[in-house]
Write a protein that holds these residues in place. Structure first.
Motif, PDB file in Angstrom:
ATOM      1  N   GLN A 167      44.693  40.411  22.428  1.00 33.66           N
ATOM      2  CA  GLN A 167      45.068  40.838  23.774  1.00 33.66           C
ATOM      3  C   GLN A 167      44.295  42.111  24.119  1.00 33.66           C
ATOM      4  O   GLN A 167      44.523  43.156  23.529  1.00 33.66           O
ATOM      5  N   TRP A 168      43.384  42.008  25.069  1.00 31.38           N
ATOM      6  CA  TRP A 168      42.586  43.163  25.467  1.00 31.38           C
ATOM      7  C   TRP A 168      43.405  44.034  26.417  1.00 31.38           C
ATOM      8  O   TRP A 168      43.986  43.548  27.389  1.00 31.38           O
ATOM      9  N   ALA A 183      43.693  47.110  29.321  1.00 26.07           N
ATOM     10  CA  ALA A 183      42.877  47.500  30.475  1.00 26.07           C
ATOM     11  C   ALA A 183      41.814  48.513  30.067  1.00 26.07           C
ATOM     12  O   ALA A 183      40.670  48.470  30.541  1.00 26.07           O
ATOM     13  N   VAL A 215      38.963  46.699  28.305  1.00 25.83           N
ATOM     14  CA  VAL A 215      38.129  45.985  29.274  1.00 25.83           C
ATOM     15  C   VAL A 215      37.213  46.962  30.003  1.00 25.83           C
ATOM     16  O   VAL A 215      36.013  46.701  30.195  1.00 25.83           O
ATOM     17  N   THR A 274      40.264  45.883  38.166  1.00 22.16           N
ATOM     18  CA  THR A 274      40.263  45.059  36.960  1.00 22.16           C
ATOM     19  C   THR A 274      41.287  43.940  37.153  1.00 22.16           C
ATOM     20  O   THR A 274      42.431  44.026  36.713  1.00 22.16           O
ATOM     21  N   CYS A 330      43.057  40.278  36.811  1.00 27.33           N
ATOM     22  CA  CYS A 330      43.240  39.367  35.675  1.00 27.33           C
ATOM     23  C   CYS A 330      44.060  38.137  36.006  1.00 27.33           C
ATOM     24  O   CYS A 330      44.152  37.227  35.179  1.00 27.33           O
ATOM     25  N   GLN A 331      44.649  38.067  37.210  1.00 28.93           N
ATOM     26  CA  GLN A 331      45.525  36.942  37.514  1.00 28.93           C
ATOM     27  C   GLN A 331      45.509  36.673  39.008  1.00 28.93           C
ATOM     28  O   GLN A 331      45.485  37.602  39.821  1.00 28.93           O
ATOM     29  N   ASP A 359      46.053  43.009  39.173  1.00 24.98           N
ATOM     30  CA  ASP A 359      45.204  43.709  38.201  1.00 24.98           C
ATOM     31  C   ASP A 359      45.926  43.837  36.862  1.00 24.98           C
ATOM     32  O   ASP A 359      47.077  43.400  36.697  1.00 24.98           O
ATOM     33  N   MET A 360      45.237  44.439  35.881  1.00 20.70           N
ATOM     34  CA  MET A 360      45.777  44.490  34.525  1.00 20.70           C
ATOM     35  C   MET A 360      46.944  45.460  34.379  1.00 20.70           C
ATOM     36  O   MET A 360      47.606  45.486  33.337  1.00 20.70           O
TER      37      MET A 360
END
Length: 534
Positions: free
Chosen positions: A90-91, A93, A96, A120, A122-123, A131-132
């Motif tokens: 699991q990265w 934020a 990344v 950033t 992600c979804q 964002d993250m």
């Protein structure tokens, strides 16, 4: 007895005599060889001695890591890399961001400032993305005017892509018949107006316009191509040279034969006070330029049917019809670039459909073709052009042209548009967008003007009551504009800004509530621009 110094002098003289004798012998030998040469004027050219010695190749790879190595150290390197990129990892934020700063180059601008201002994400969730850190954003520009169906992929499009990957993931387009390519071409022939019945599928919008450019030149045997100043046609060398705005400066020395013409709506002056007058003067100017350039030298005229990033400019009535007439009169290929406007963005299938009698010779498209789910473009040509290429080489292609997987996504996407009447929905949403834009004009003196057609809209910002734009398109963003953009992001609105223009191009599935949400956030932040007026 001789001193040490005298011994050294005598030794040096002896060495010189020996060296001179040896040199003389070598010189006599060389002269003898020279005298025996058989060299004649205009003999075959002989190169000089090599100035660089080829190094001895290493017997082992000296790079680190070397994943090609089949020995233990290579296996260790591969396993170490895979461990860092495990599917279970699991990265964060921060990770990344760090990987982006270290390894990613951004497009168009300088990477460092662009990375600092980037979200950033992600979804996706419909017309929003997240964002993250869990923050939601309303996408009020469909990313690059391309995420037509938002950020949740309809199940039938997912299924089509997965099914194609299971059946056959790739075929070389030039030597194979691909069923999904045949299906998409047949579907497009059913929906695209006129006798545009033959299609190619390059990898994106720029490559589609490259293809159209090549088709026009090969078909006509001519070289010159006209495009307009307020235009954008792609980022390859040729298509960026076709582009009229300042982005072309970096590329225009690399392509030849491109000539630019004025638009119906020049940037800093007006061609008239009403649509008919503007259209007539613009067409007079274009025709004059065609005659000066030589009609028999012009292969094509490229137009964005509705100008996109240069200001959402719908041409005045009669203009596209006039361009069509000029092209027909002189045997010039009319190319409509529908990369941004195509597939419903303007409330019609294509932008040129707003001029009901116009059928271009070539139409290019991309973004809306498959809602940007996978990289894909398209080129459609009329029957008379397709007939020529039945017996003449088209002279352009690429490995990924007609790639089955993106094509499968497009086949499912176009059917989704038809099944859900997405184009009709956009036409119904147009009044809601236009009323919201009017509200911004009425409430904020910093809003100079606004334009919209379908869900293709924008506002222009001014810095004074004289109507001076807040910035030119090639200038850095003024501090107040940057503050305004930051406020929108804090409020959860993503859109694109360029020069003095704020774009309002939401996904085509947007509801009146979504449009009101976006307009409300613009309304709440525009006080920053009002207060900054001179």
């Amino acid at each position: 007895s001789l001193s040490a110094h005298q011994h050294l002098v005598m030794l040096s003289q002896a060495i010189r005599r020996t060296s001179a004798l040896g040199h003389a012998c070598a010189l006599r030998s060389s002269l003898c060889a020279f005298a025996s040469r058989d060299v004649k004027v205009n003999d075959v050219y002989q190169p000089g001695r090599p100035t660089t010695k080829c190094p001895t190749p290493a017997t082992e790879c000296t790079r680190s890591p070397c994943i090609c190595n089949r020995k233990a150290e290579g296996e260790k390197a591969r396993r170490s890399i895979l461990a860092r990129h495990s599917n279970d990892r699991q990265w964060s934020a921060a990770e990344v961001r760090e990987a982006t700063d270290k390894h990613v180059l951004f497009t168009w601008g300088a990477s460092e400032p662009m990375a600092k201002g980037a979200i950033t994400a992600c979804q996706g969730d419909g017309v929003h993305f997240i964002d993250m850190d869990g923050k939601r954003y309303l996408d009020f520009n469909s990313q690059a005017m391309c995420s037509q169906l938002g950020h949740t992929v309809p199940q039938e499009i997912q299924d089509a892509v997965i099914q194609q990957m299971k059946e056959i993931p790739y075929l070389y387009p030039c030597i194979s018949i691909c069923p999904i390519r045949a299906k998409l071409s047949s579907l497009l022939a059913d929906v695209v107006p006129g006798d545009i019945n033959h299609f190619l599928f390059p990898g994106g919008g720029a490559e589609s316009n490259e293809t159209a450019l090549r088709i026009a030149r090969v078909f006509t045997g001519r070289h010159k191509v006209l495009a307009r100043y307020r235009s954008y046609h792609g980022s390859t060398t040729a298509t960026l040279t076709l582009t009229g705005d300042h982005r072309r400066f970096a590329a225009e020395q690399g392509a030849t034969g491109i000539v630019h013409a004025f638009d119906p709506f020049p940037y800093s002056f007006s061609l008239g006070d009403n649509e008919d007058e503007i259209a007539q003067r613009a067409l007079d100017m274009l025709h004059e330029q065609v005659t000066y350039e030589g009609p028999s030298t012009i292969a094509a005229i490229f137009v964005e049917s509705i100008t996109g990033t240069n200001g959402i400019l719908k041409p005045p009535r009669g203009y596209l019809e006039g361009v069509r007439d000029i092209c027909t009169k002189y045997g010039i290929v009319m190319v409509c670039d529908e990369v941004m406007a195509g597939f419903g963005r303007t409330g019609k299938l294509f932008g040129f459909c707003h001029a009901p009698s116009v059928v271009p010779d070539v139409v290019t498209f991309a973004k809306g073709l498959n809602a940007a789910y996978l990289p894909l473009g398209g080129v459609g040509v009329r029957d008379h052009i397709a007939e020529y290429f039945q017996t003449n080489p088209i002279t352009i292609g690429s490995t990924y042209n007609g790639h089955p997987i993106p094509v499968a996504s497009a086949y499912a996407t176009v059917k989704y548009y038809l099944d859900n009447d997405v184009v009709g929905h956009v036409a119904e949403m147009e009044p809601h967008l236009l009323s919201g834009l009017q509200r911004l004009i009425d409430r904020h003196p910093s809003v100079k003007q606004a334009r919209g057609v379908g869900l293709f809209g924008c506002i222009d910002l001014q810095k004074d009551t004289k109507g001076t734009f807040i910035a030119e398109v090639h200038e850095p963003m003024p501090p107040a504009f940057a503050k305004f953009k930051e406020q929108l992001l804090q409020d959860g609105l993503f859109t694109m800004m360029r020069g003095h223009t704020v774009f309002c191009n939401p996904p085509l599935i947007s509801t009146p509530e979504n449009l009101k949400e976006g307009i409300d956030m613009l309304d709440n932040a525009l006080h920053i621009m009002d207060e900054a007026m001179e």
